[in-house]
Scaffold this motif. Sequence first.
Motif, PDB file in Angstrom:
ATOM      1  N   THR A  38     -48.898   3.730 -15.712  1.00 57.37           N
ATOM      2  CA  THR A  38     -48.063   2.623 -15.245  1.00 57.37           C
ATOM      3  C   THR A  38     -48.845   1.728 -14.295  1.00 57.37           C
ATOM      4  O   THR A  38     -48.748   0.497 -14.354  1.00 57.37           O
ATOM      5  N   GLU A  39     -49.629   2.344 -13.401  1.00 53.93           N
ATOM      6  CA  GLU A  39     -50.421   1.565 -12.462  1.00 53.93           C
ATOM      7  C   GLU A  39     -51.422   0.676 -13.201  1.00 53.93           C
ATOM      8  O   GLU A  39     -51.654  -0.475 -12.809  1.00 53.93           O
ATOM      9  N   ARG A  40     -52.006   1.190 -14.279  1.00 54.87           N
ATOM     10  CA  ARG A  40     -52.970   0.394 -15.042  1.00 54.87           C
ATOM     11  C   ARG A  40     -52.274  -0.816 -15.682  1.00 54.87           C
ATOM     12  O   ARG A  40     -52.813  -1.932 -15.683  1.00 54.87           O
ATOM     13  N   GLU A  41     -51.069  -0.597 -16.195  1.00 54.20           N
ATOM     14  CA  GLU A  41     -50.318  -1.707 -16.777  1.00 54.20           C
ATOM     15  C   GLU A  41     -49.979  -2.753 -15.719  1.00 54.20           C
ATOM     16  O   GLU A  41     -50.074  -3.962 -15.958  1.00 54.20           O
ATOM     17  N   VAL A  42     -49.590  -2.275 -14.537  1.00 59.17           N
ATOM     18  CA  VAL A  42     -49.293  -3.195 -13.440  1.00 59.17           C
ATOM     19  C   VAL A  42     -50.549  -3.979 -13.064  1.00 59.17           C
ATOM     20  O   VAL A  42     -50.497  -5.201 -12.837  1.00 59.17           O
ATOM     21  N   LEU A  43     -51.693  -3.300 -13.014  1.00 59.62           N
ATOM     22  CA  LEU A  43     -52.940  -3.978 -12.651  1.00 59.62           C
ATOM     23  C   LEU A  43     -53.297  -5.061 -13.666  1.00 59.62           C
ATOM     24  O   LEU A  43     -53.728  -6.159 -13.281  1.00 59.62           O
ATOM     25  N   HIS A  44     -53.148  -4.783 -14.946  1.00 67.29           N
ATOM     26  CA  HIS A  44     -53.458  -5.777 -15.981  1.00 67.29           C
ATOM     27  C   HIS A  44     -52.591  -7.024 -15.802  1.00 67.29           C
ATOM     28  O   HIS A  44     -53.092  -8.161 -15.872  1.00 67.29           O
ATOM     29  N   LEU A  45     -51.294  -6.805 -15.574  1.00 61.48           N
ATOM     30  CA  LEU A  45     -50.392  -7.943 -15.395  1.00 61.48           C
ATOM     31  C   LEU A  45     -50.671  -8.659 -14.067  1.00 61.48           C
ATOM     32  O   LEU A  45     -50.561  -9.891 -13.963  1.00 61.48           O
ATOM     33  N   LEU A  46     -51.082  -7.876 -13.080  1.00 59.59           N
ATOM     34  CA  LEU A  46     -51.435  -8.462 -11.785  1.00 59.59           C
ATOM     35  C   LEU A  46     -52.649  -9.370 -11.934  1.00 59.59           C
ATOM     36  O   LEU A  46     -52.702 -10.475 -11.378  1.00 59.59           O
ATOM     37  N   ALA A  47     -53.630  -8.898 -12.716  1.00 63.37           N
ATOM     38  CA  ALA A  47     -54.836  -9.684 -12.943  1.00 63.37           C
ATOM     39  C   ALA A  47     -54.537 -10.967 -13.722  1.00 63.37           C
ATOM     40  O   ALA A  47     -55.267 -11.955 -13.616  1.00 63.37           O
ATOM     41  N   GLU A  48     -53.458 -10.952 -14.501  1.00 60.87           N
ATOM     42  CA  GLU A  48     -53.065 -12.147 -15.247  1.00 60.87           C
ATOM     43  C   GLU A  48     -52.325 -13.159 -14.373  1.00 60.87           C
ATOM     44  O   GLU A  48     -51.980 -14.254 -14.822  1.00 60.87           O
ATOM     45  N   GLY A  49     -52.084 -12.777 -13.105  1.00 61.46           N
ATOM     46  CA  GLY A  49     -51.397 -13.681 -12.196  1.00 61.46           C
ATOM     47  C   GLY A  49     -49.892 -13.561 -12.233  1.00 61.46           C
ATOM     48  O   GLY A  49     -49.176 -14.464 -11.768  1.00 61.46           O
ATOM     49  N   ARG A  50     -49.376 -12.482 -12.822  1.00 61.44           N
ATOM     50  CA  ARG A  50     -47.927 -12.300 -12.918  1.00 61.44           C
ATOM     51  C   ARG A  50     -47.327 -11.966 -11.551  1.00 61.44           C
ATOM     52  O   ARG A  50     -47.943 -11.297 -10.721  1.00 61.44           O
ATOM     53  N   THR A  51     -46.106 -12.426 -11.329  1.00 59.19           N
ATOM     54  CA  THR A  51     -45.387 -12.084 -10.099  1.00 59.19           C
ATOM     55  C   THR A  51     -44.765 -10.697 -10.248  1.00 59.19           C
ATOM     56  O   THR A  51     -44.659 -10.151 -11.363  1.00 59.19           O
ATOM     57  N   ASN A  52     -44.327 -10.147  -9.115  1.00 54.44           N
ATOM     58  CA  ASN A  52     -43.669  -8.840  -9.158  1.00 54.44           C
ATOM     59  C   ASN A  52     -42.412  -8.880 -10.029  1.00 54.44           C
ATOM     60  O   ASN A  52     -42.104  -7.928 -10.748  1.00 54.44           O
ATOM     61  N   GLU A  53     -41.710  -9.981  -9.974  1.00 60.66           N
ATOM     62  CA  GLU A  53     -40.494 -10.115 -10.776  1.00 60.66           C
ATOM     63  C   GLU A  53     -40.827 -10.093 -12.265  1.00 60.66           C
ATOM     64  O   GLU A  53     -40.151  -9.418 -13.069  1.00 60.66           O
ATOM     65  N   GLU A  54     -41.895 -10.810 -12.660  1.00 56.58           N
ATOM     66  CA  GLU A  54     -42.299 -10.837 -14.066  1.00 56.58           C
ATOM     67  C   GLU A  54     -42.790  -9.466 -14.511  1.00 56.58           C
ATOM     68  O   GLU A  54     -42.473  -9.003 -15.623  1.00 56.58           O
ATOM     69  N   ILE A  55     -43.566  -8.797 -13.656  1.00 56.39           N
ATOM     70  CA  ILE A  55     -44.074  -7.460 -13.996  1.00 56.39           C
ATOM     71  C   ILE A  55     -42.913  -6.497 -14.199  1.00 56.39           C
ATOM     72  O   ILE A  55     -42.896  -5.696 -15.152  1.00 56.39           O
ATOM     73  N   ALA A  56     -41.940  -6.571 -13.295  1.00 51.65           N
ATOM     74  CA  ALA A  56     -40.782  -5.683 -13.405  1.00 51.65           C
ATOM     75  C   ALA A  56     -40.040  -5.920 -14.712  1.00 51.65           C
ATOM     76  O   ALA A  56     -39.627  -4.963 -15.390  1.00 51.65           O
ATOM     77  N   ARG A  57     -39.874  -7.164 -15.101  1.00 49.63           N
ATOM     78  CA  ARG A  57     -39.155  -7.484 -16.336  1.00 49.63           C
ATOM     79  C   ARG A  57     -39.922  -7.024 -17.567  1.00 49.63           C
ATOM     80  O   ARG A  57     -39.359  -6.445 -18.504  1.00 49.63           O
ATOM     81  N   LEU A  58     -41.259  -7.247 -17.570  1.00 49.19           N
ATOM     82  CA  LEU A  58     -42.077  -6.892 -18.736  1.00 49.19           C
ATOM     83  C   LEU A  58     -42.195  -5.382 -18.915  1.00 49.19           C
ATOM     84  O   LEU A  58     -42.273  -4.892 -20.049  1.00 49.19           O
ATOM     85  N   LEU A  59     -42.227  -4.646 -17.802  1.00 50.12           N
ATOM     86  CA  LEU A  59     -42.408  -3.191 -17.892  1.00 50.12           C
ATOM     87  C   LEU A  59     -41.097  -2.429 -17.795  1.00 50.12           C
ATOM     88  O   LEU A  59     -41.087  -1.188 -17.892  1.00 50.12           O
ATOM     89  N   GLY A  60     -39.995  -3.139 -17.592  1.00 51.93           N
ATOM     90  CA  GLY A  60     -38.704  -2.468 -17.503  1.00 51.93           C
ATOM     91  C   GLY A  60     -38.562  -1.636 -16.253  1.00 51.93           C
ATOM     92  O   GLY A  60     -37.911  -0.595 -16.265  1.00 51.93           O
ATOM     93  N   LEU A  61     -39.174  -2.115 -15.160  1.00 53.05           N
ATOM     94  CA  LEU A  61     -39.096  -1.406 -13.881  1.00 53.05           C
ATOM     95  C   LEU A  61     -38.293  -2.233 -12.882  1.00 53.05           C
ATOM     96  O   LEU A  61     -38.049  -3.422 -13.086  1.00 53.05           O
ATOM     97  N   SER A  62     -37.900  -1.610 -11.807  1.00 48.61           N
ATOM     98  CA  SER A  62     -37.222  -2.345 -10.743  1.00 48.61           C
ATOM     99  C   SER A  62     -38.265  -3.094  -9.909  1.00 48.61           C
ATOM    100  O   SER A  62     -39.427  -2.679  -9.821  1.00 48.61           O
ATOM    101  N   GLN A  63     -37.849  -4.207  -9.338  1.00 49.03           N
ATOM    102  CA  GLN A  63     -38.774  -4.957  -8.479  1.00 49.03           C
ATOM    103  C   GLN A  63     -39.235  -4.104  -7.304  1.00 49.03           C
ATOM    104  O   GLN A  63     -40.395  -4.212  -6.872  1.00 49.03           O
ATOM    105  N   ARG A  64     -38.367  -3.283  -6.817  1.00 51.29           N
ATOM    106  CA  ARG A  64     -38.727  -2.399  -5.705  1.00 51.29           C
ATOM    107  C   ARG A  64     -39.849  -1.461  -6.098  1.00 51.29           C
ATOM    108  O   ARG A  64     -40.811  -1.259  -5.368  1.00 51.29           O
ATOM    109  N   SER A  65     -39.758  -0.893  -7.291  1.00 47.71           N
ATOM    110  CA  SER A  65     -40.784   0.017  -7.774  1.00 47.71           C
ATOM    111  C   SER A  65     -42.112  -0.708  -7.971  1.00 47.71           C
ATOM    112  O   SER A  65     -43.179  -0.187  -7.630  1.00 47.71           O
ATOM    113  N   VAL A  66     -42.036  -1.925  -8.521  1.00 50.35           N
ATOM    114  CA  VAL A  66     -43.262  -2.700  -8.724  1.00 50.35           C
ATOM    115  C   VAL A  66     -43.909  -3.049  -7.387  1.00 50.35           C
ATOM    116  O   VAL A  66     -45.127  -2.946  -7.225  1.00 50.35           O
ATOM    117  N   SER A  67     -43.109  -3.474  -6.430  1.00 45.05           N
ATOM    118  CA  SER A  67     -43.636  -3.827  -5.108  1.00 45.05           C
ATOM    119  C   SER A  67     -44.334  -2.638  -4.466  1.00 45.05           C
ATOM    120  O   SER A  67     -45.414  -2.769  -3.876  1.00 45.05           O
TER     121      SER A  67
END
Length: 334
Positions: free
Chosen positions: A276-305
């Motif tokens: 999960t962390e690797r997926e978050v890192l890839h999206l982070l490197a793409e410039g995605r916001t926490n809200e976008e990452i949460a939506r794409l990975l089906g996670l809560s914003q709190r968990s992503v943060s």
Amino acid sequence: MTSGEGADGERELDADILRVYQLRVTNPTDGLSRLAARAGLTPEEAARAEVRLLALGLLQRSPSGGWVAIDPESAADHLLAPVEQEILEKRIAMAATREQLLALSGDYVEARSLRSIRSSIENVAGIDNIRAVVDDLVRTCAGTLDVLVPGGGQSEAGIRFATPLDLDLLARGVRIRALFQHTARRHRATLQYMRRIASAGAEVRSSSTLPARMQIYDRECAVLPIDQEDTGAGVAIVRDPAILAYVSRVFDQCWADGTDVAEHAETPCVSGPSGTEREVLHLLAEGRTNEEIARLLGLSQRSVSRTVAALMARLDAGNRFQAGAAAVLRGWLD
């Protein structure tokens, strides 16, 4: 010492002086030798006693010669009258000064009411003036204080100024929410300050980036930075309802993205990312916001943060861009 001589004797009447006084009451026409014999003193000792009694106003020269003993009440009135007059004059001066100061109460209340007009925006320049305003806001704060603290480590002077104010607010039951940047956790003095106010009851979080420094008191007044090129440090004291509503929403959004400082270990782990962390890192490197990452990975914003904060701590990164670059260098995004 005899006859009340010396510094202490000036304040006390010893037995010899009292004996001479009593004898002068009953034997006002006695010569010095006769009086001394009656008192069992030498003429010199009796003379010194009379000088002391004269200084206190308890003896006066008689027109016919000899001495006249004066009753203590009359002597006290005569001796203390100048002192009492001086005290009276000082009391009158104090009362006049107090009346002048109290006359300003109406002006002060009027000025405070004008300053507290909810549509007002007041500019304050200079660090001393700013601290005076903050002192006043802290003194009148009754419910909540929300604070954004961007940047890394805070100055020692700033920490020394803020700590007693925060502890006083917490002791009075005011709820403090303080949001720092992740990099502040790597500054020893700032981390100690964060932990100290947290142990006193403050809610302390950190986030990757923060828009600007702000303090919001009771959701009724905000202290925001302004550019003061000519005068140095400057802030705006904002009471406008529309602006207050906006900055409060900004704070709430930043607060929701933050993670509790207590959740992070003191020493960052350098192990590689999980799935999960690797997926978050890839999206982070793409410039995605926490809200976008949460939506794409089906996670809560709190968990992503929380995940982003942990990754930035392990990568020793001050912002999201630095985290992406550090992850590439470590081969975490291969």
